[in-house]
Write a protein that holds these residues in place. Structure first.
Motif, PDB file in Angstrom:
ATOM      1  N   PRO A 112     -10.215  -9.795 -25.380  1.00 27.06           N
ATOM      2  CA  PRO A 112      -8.964 -10.199 -24.350  1.00 27.06           C
ATOM      3  C   PRO A 112      -9.647  -9.386 -22.710  1.00 27.06           C
ATOM      4  CG  PRO A 112      -7.861  -9.403 -25.947  1.00 27.06           C
ATOM      5  CD  PRO A 112      -9.750  -9.087 -26.977  1.00 27.06           C
ATOM      6  N   GLY A 113      -9.822 -10.327 -21.925  1.00 28.18           N
ATOM      7  CA  GLY A 113     -10.169  -9.681 -20.830  1.00 28.18           C
ATOM      8  C   GLY A 113      -8.658  -9.088 -20.049  1.00 28.18           C
ATOM      9  N   SER A 114      -8.888  -8.987 -17.972  1.00 22.45           N
ATOM     10  CA  SER A 114      -7.556  -9.019 -17.720  1.00 22.45           C
ATOM     11  C   SER A 114      -6.696 -10.065 -17.362  1.00 22.45           C
ATOM     12  CB  SER A 114      -7.909  -8.331 -16.369  1.00 22.45           C
ATOM     13  OG  SER A 114      -9.072  -9.033 -15.507  1.00 22.45           O
ATOM     14  N   ASN A 115      -6.691 -11.046 -17.789  1.00 20.01           N
ATOM     15  CA  ASN A 115      -6.189 -12.292 -16.885  1.00 20.01           C
ATOM     16  C   ASN A 115      -4.764 -12.054 -18.284  1.00 20.01           C
ATOM     17  OD1 ASN A 115      -4.561 -14.578 -17.776  1.00 20.01           O
ATOM     18  ND2 ASN A 115      -5.805 -15.681 -16.307  1.00 20.01           N
ATOM     19  N   LEU A 116      -3.716 -11.043 -18.765  1.00 19.15           N
ATOM     20  CA  LEU A 116      -2.921 -10.831 -19.602  1.00 19.15           C
ATOM     21  C   LEU A 116      -2.591 -12.697 -20.199  1.00 19.15           C
ATOM     22  CD1 LEU A 116      -0.380  -9.062 -20.468  1.00 19.15           C
ATOM     23  CD2 LEU A 116       1.195  -9.214 -18.942  1.00 19.15           C
ATOM     24  N   ILE A 117      -2.798 -13.759 -19.736  1.00 20.10           N
ATOM     25  CA  ILE A 117      -2.114 -14.701 -20.478  1.00 20.10           C
ATOM     26  C   ILE A 117      -2.614 -14.949 -21.771  1.00 20.10           C
ATOM     27  CG2 ILE A 117      -1.249 -16.873 -20.872  1.00 20.10           C
ATOM     28  CD1 ILE A 117       0.562 -15.502 -19.337  1.00 20.10           C
ATOM     29  N   SER A 118      -4.077 -14.661 -20.686  1.00 21.07           N
ATOM     30  CA  SER A 118      -5.411 -15.474 -21.880  1.00 21.07           C
ATOM     31  C   SER A 118      -5.746 -14.152 -23.228  1.00 21.07           C
ATOM     32  CB  SER A 118      -6.582 -15.900 -21.243  1.00 21.07           C
ATOM     33  OG  SER A 118      -7.050 -14.843 -20.933  1.00 21.07           O
ATOM     34  N   GLY A 119      -5.635 -13.315 -22.496  1.00 19.70           N
ATOM     35  CA  GLY A 119      -5.833 -12.056 -23.191  1.00 19.70           C
ATOM     36  C   GLY A 119      -4.907 -11.940 -24.424  1.00 19.70           C
ATOM     37  N   ILE A 120      -3.140 -12.286 -24.294  1.00 22.02           N
ATOM     38  CA  ILE A 120      -2.442 -12.501 -25.959  1.00 22.02           C
ATOM     39  C   ILE A 120      -2.537 -13.598 -26.617  1.00 22.02           C
ATOM     40  CG2 ILE A 120       0.019 -12.791 -25.616  1.00 22.02           C
ATOM     41  CD1 ILE A 120       0.261 -11.546 -23.776  1.00 22.02           C
ATOM     42  N   ARG A 121      -3.511 -14.439 -26.309  1.00 22.66           N
ATOM     43  CA  ARG A 121      -3.110 -15.704 -26.491  1.00 22.66           C
ATOM     44  C   ARG A 121      -4.623 -15.816 -27.672  1.00 22.66           C
ATOM     45  NH1 ARG A 121      -5.738 -19.958 -22.829  1.00 22.66           N
ATOM     46  NH2 ARG A 121      -2.601 -20.219 -21.924  1.00 22.66           N
ATOM     47  N   GLN A 122      -5.560 -15.066 -26.786  1.00 21.19           N
ATOM     48  CA  GLN A 122      -6.892 -14.888 -27.261  1.00 21.19           C
ATOM     49  C   GLN A 122      -6.695 -13.694 -28.921  1.00 21.19           C
ATOM     50  OE1 GLN A 122      -9.696 -15.823 -26.556  1.00 21.19           O
ATOM     51  NE2 GLN A 122     -10.241 -15.491 -29.069  1.00 21.19           N
ATOM     52  N   LEU A 129      -7.987  -8.809 -34.555  1.00 23.43           N
ATOM     53  CA  LEU A 129      -6.789  -8.288 -32.995  1.00 23.43           C
ATOM     54  C   LEU A 129      -6.174  -8.400 -33.326  1.00 23.43           C
ATOM     55  CD1 LEU A 129      -9.331  -9.666 -29.717  1.00 23.43           C
ATOM     56  CD2 LEU A 129      -9.357  -6.961 -31.021  1.00 23.43           C
ATOM     57  N   LEU A 130      -5.124  -9.225 -34.162  1.00 25.44           N
ATOM     58  CA  LEU A 130      -3.700  -9.302 -34.277  1.00 25.44           C
ATOM     59  C   LEU A 130      -3.670  -8.281 -35.075  1.00 25.44           C
ATOM     60  CD1 LEU A 130      -2.149 -10.994 -34.137  1.00 25.44           C
ATOM     61  CD2 LEU A 130      -2.061 -12.697 -36.031  1.00 25.44           C
ATOM     62  N   LYS A 131      -4.336  -7.665 -36.681  1.00 24.98           N
ATOM     63  CA  LYS A 131      -4.255  -7.111 -37.712  1.00 24.98           C
ATOM     64  C   LYS A 131      -3.827  -5.660 -36.229  1.00 24.98           C
ATOM     65  CE  LYS A 131      -5.636  -8.131 -41.782  1.00 24.98           C
ATOM     66  NZ  LYS A 131      -6.730  -7.910 -42.831  1.00 24.98           N
ATOM     67  N   SER A 132      -4.386  -5.218 -35.805  1.00 29.30           N
ATOM     68  CA  SER A 132      -4.817  -4.339 -34.135  1.00 29.30           C
ATOM     69  C   SER A 132      -3.514  -3.833 -33.806  1.00 29.30           C
ATOM     70  CB  SER A 132      -5.787  -4.020 -33.941  1.00 29.30           C
ATOM     71  OG  SER A 132      -7.080  -4.450 -34.418  1.00 29.30           O
ATOM     72  N   LEU A 133      -3.190  -4.683 -33.849  1.00 24.39           N
ATOM     73  CA  LEU A 133      -1.857  -4.711 -32.647  1.00 24.39           C
ATOM     74  C   LEU A 133      -0.719  -4.237 -32.756  1.00 24.39           C
ATOM     75  CD1 LEU A 133      -1.641  -6.645 -29.745  1.00 24.39           C
ATOM     76  CD2 LEU A 133       0.030  -8.318 -31.307  1.00 24.39           C
ATOM     77  N   SER A 134      -0.907  -4.129 -34.165  1.00 21.29           N
ATOM     78  CA  SER A 134       0.393  -3.071 -34.789  1.00 21.29           C
ATOM     79  C   SER A 134       0.092  -1.898 -34.535  1.00 21.29           C
ATOM     80  CB  SER A 134       0.843  -3.056 -36.330  1.00 21.29           C
ATOM     81  OG  SER A 134       0.027  -3.243 -37.427  1.00 21.29           O
TER      82      SER A 134
END
Ligand code: FAD
Length: 509
Positions: A112-122, A129-134
């Motif tokens: 994920p880069g500085s662009n929030l939308i594409s960062g969230i999508r990524q 990355l999804l597992k690390s979110l929590s």
């Protein structure tokens, strides 16, 4: 009284910076001699042109970051050396500044880069990355450990986030900067800013969102105050950039330093001068014995690697504790443009990547990052593959790949990870032996012991700087050398002993 004859050991960026700052600030009666063992200045800075000078290859550092106090000091140096016009900066919105990849487990993953939308999508589409979110959401509530405790980078990130993040993302970053092993590197000495966030804010996430960065210390202010503020044009470019280098590569900075120093009447620069012995005599004098003669001085600034200094001064503690890793650096240029399937800074390989049989650390997309360094009529695809680092630590000498084997491994990596099967127009493969120091856990307290030993044994006749101690980046090396030079000129007037390691003085913690 400040020393009258400084002798600097080593002609890399640290030694050249120390000489330059001394020359800028000391009276002309002060003599400055710099001794370099090899036949050239620059140390690990090795910018070379190949293919009738049309292509630039960097076999050491390739980019500088315009951040922090060190970044500011380097920019000031560039301005004063009048080489601003050669600066090549990478705009913050360029794909090479935005896009970073890792290779895990067997494919390219965009971070994920500085662009929030594409960062969230990524993040949502990438399993680890999804597992690390929590873990990220939980981190502000994880209790900090006792201040000043050191631990490995892996242990810190596992404790505050989770093991997967440490194994994948953070180990890739450690490969990119130190070619090192996250389970051995010191959190305090390698990811110092993040370490300090836990110390100051109780949490990395809270620290990252705080808009209150710590102000420079009084000691750092001595250096900050010398910065010339008349470099507006350069600052305008740099403020919009994430990285920069020069038309002829990083070597243009060291070449400019050498040229400027050669014009100073009180400075002598010598190549082919390996220091073999230092004799600290009674009184203030020191005899310096090189492979081609001997002479006397009254203060030694050592910028040579710690494993070289210990040969000269075996009574100093801890100099041999940290190993220096060997890195295979393979530069490859293809005549065809746009061979890369993606645009970005490059790809890092985490320690957790399975089947990394060539021990690849990462691939830099040089033609995306610094596109204007080659001949303007050409349009090469240019990359650098880096291999080995901490993986080579268990290798016997005969097990290390030779240059032919390194090239073979790099080309195979480019085929399997990026689908590049073309034949290179130019290449250089080199095994850079013992090139990056590994600050192992508790490096900080060992430096405290070294600081005290220098103070006790050598009073004001020896100081140290260079990549072995307080940071390996060029920004760190320049900052520490410049600060040391100014402290030596200012503090020794007040009879304060200066070692170069004041930042780790255990008493001021
Ligand atoms: C492959 C690679 C990529 C890197 N990439 C980046 C990057 O992109 N950006 C960044 O900021 N940093 C990067 N770095 C880190 C940075 O380049 C180095 O940490 C820095 O250049 C070290 O400079 P130095 O002067 O402290 O040491 P050195 O460059 O090691 O200089 C020390 C000098 O001392 C000399 N010497 C040794 N023994 C003696 C003796 N007995 N007598 C006299 N002279 C002696 C040596 O010959 C050498 O020239 C990279 C490093 C490497 C190896």
């Amino acid at each position: 009284m400040p020393p009258q004859h400084f002798v600097i050991l080593g002609g890399g960026i640290s030694g050249l910076t120390a000489a330059w700052y001394l020359a800028l600030n000391a009276p002309l009666t002060t003599k400055i001699t710099l001794l370099e063992a090899s036949n050239r200045f620059g140390g690990w800075i090795q910018s070379t042109r190949v293919g009738d000078d049309r292509i630039l290859f960097e076999q050491g550092p390739r980019t500088l970051r315009p951040v922090g106090l060190g970044g500011l000091v380097v920019l000031d140096m560039i301005n004063r050396l009048k080489i601003s016009e050669f600066v090549h900066a990478l705009p913050k919105d360029a794909p090479a500044a935005q896009n970073r990849y890792i290779f895990y487990p067997n494919k390219l993953v965009k971070l994920p880069g500085s662009n929030l939308i594409s960062g969230i999508r990524q993040t949502l589409s990438t399993k680890f990355l999804l597992k690390s979110l929590s873990a990220v959401v939980r981190e502000p509530f994880v209790r900090p450990v006792l201040p000043n405790l050191d631990e490995s980078v892996h242990s810190f990130f596992t404790r505050r986030f989770n093991e997967q993040l440490a194994d994948i993302l953070i180990s890739a970053l450690a490969h990119g900067i130190y070619a090192g092993d996250v389970k051995k590197l010191s959190m305090r000495s390698t990811f110092t800013n993040i370490y300090n966030m836990e110390k100051s804010y109780g949490s990395v996430i809270r620290g990252a969102f705080s808009r209150n960065p710590s102000p420079p210390s009084d000691e750092d202010m001595t250096l900050v105050e010398t910065i010339n503020r008349d470099n507006e044009d350069l600052m305008k470019i740099i403020n919009k950039s994430s990285l920069y280098s020069f038309k002829d590569g990083i070597g243009q900075l060291t070449n400019a330093l050498v040229k400027d120093l050669r014009g100073k009447p009180n400075v002598e620069l010598k190549v082919d001068s390996r220091v073999r012995e230092l004799k600290f005599e009674d009184g203030n004098e020191i005899e310096i014995i090189t492979n081609n003669g001997k002479f006397k001085g009254d203060h030694i600034i050592s910028t040579i690697p710690a494993y070289e200094l210990v040969k000269l001064l075996p009574m100093l503690p801890h100099l041999e504790y940290n190993p220096f890793v060997t890195v295979g650096v393979v530069n490859v240029a293809y005549e065809q443009p746009n061979l890369l399937p993606i645009k970005g800074f490059g790809v890092l390989f985490p320690q957790a990547t399975p089947d990394n049989r060539h021990h690849v650390l990462g691939i830099v997309f040089d033609s995306d990052t610094m596109p204007l360094q080659d001949h303007p009529k050409d349009n090469y695809t240019k990359v650098t593959v880096m291999l080995g680092g901490h993986y080579y630590e268990t290798f016997k000498e005969e097990e290390l790949p030779d240059e032919e084997e390194l090239l073979h491994q790099a080309l195979q990596t480019l085929e399997t990870t990026l689908g590049i099967y073309a034949t290179p127009a130019e290449y250089v493969a080199k095994l850079q032996r013992k090139c990056i120091p590994q600050y192992y856990v508790n490096h900080h307290s060992r430096l405290g012991g070294l600081h005290n030993a220098i103070k006790e044994n050598f009073k004001n006749r020896l100081s140290v700087c260079g990549s072995s101690y307080l940071g390996v980046s060029i920004n760190d090396c320049v900052f520490n050398s410049a600060k040391l030079a100014l402290n030596l000129l200012n503090d020794s007037k007040k009879d304060v002993v200066v070692t170069g390691l004041e930042r780790v003085d255990v008493k001021i913690e």
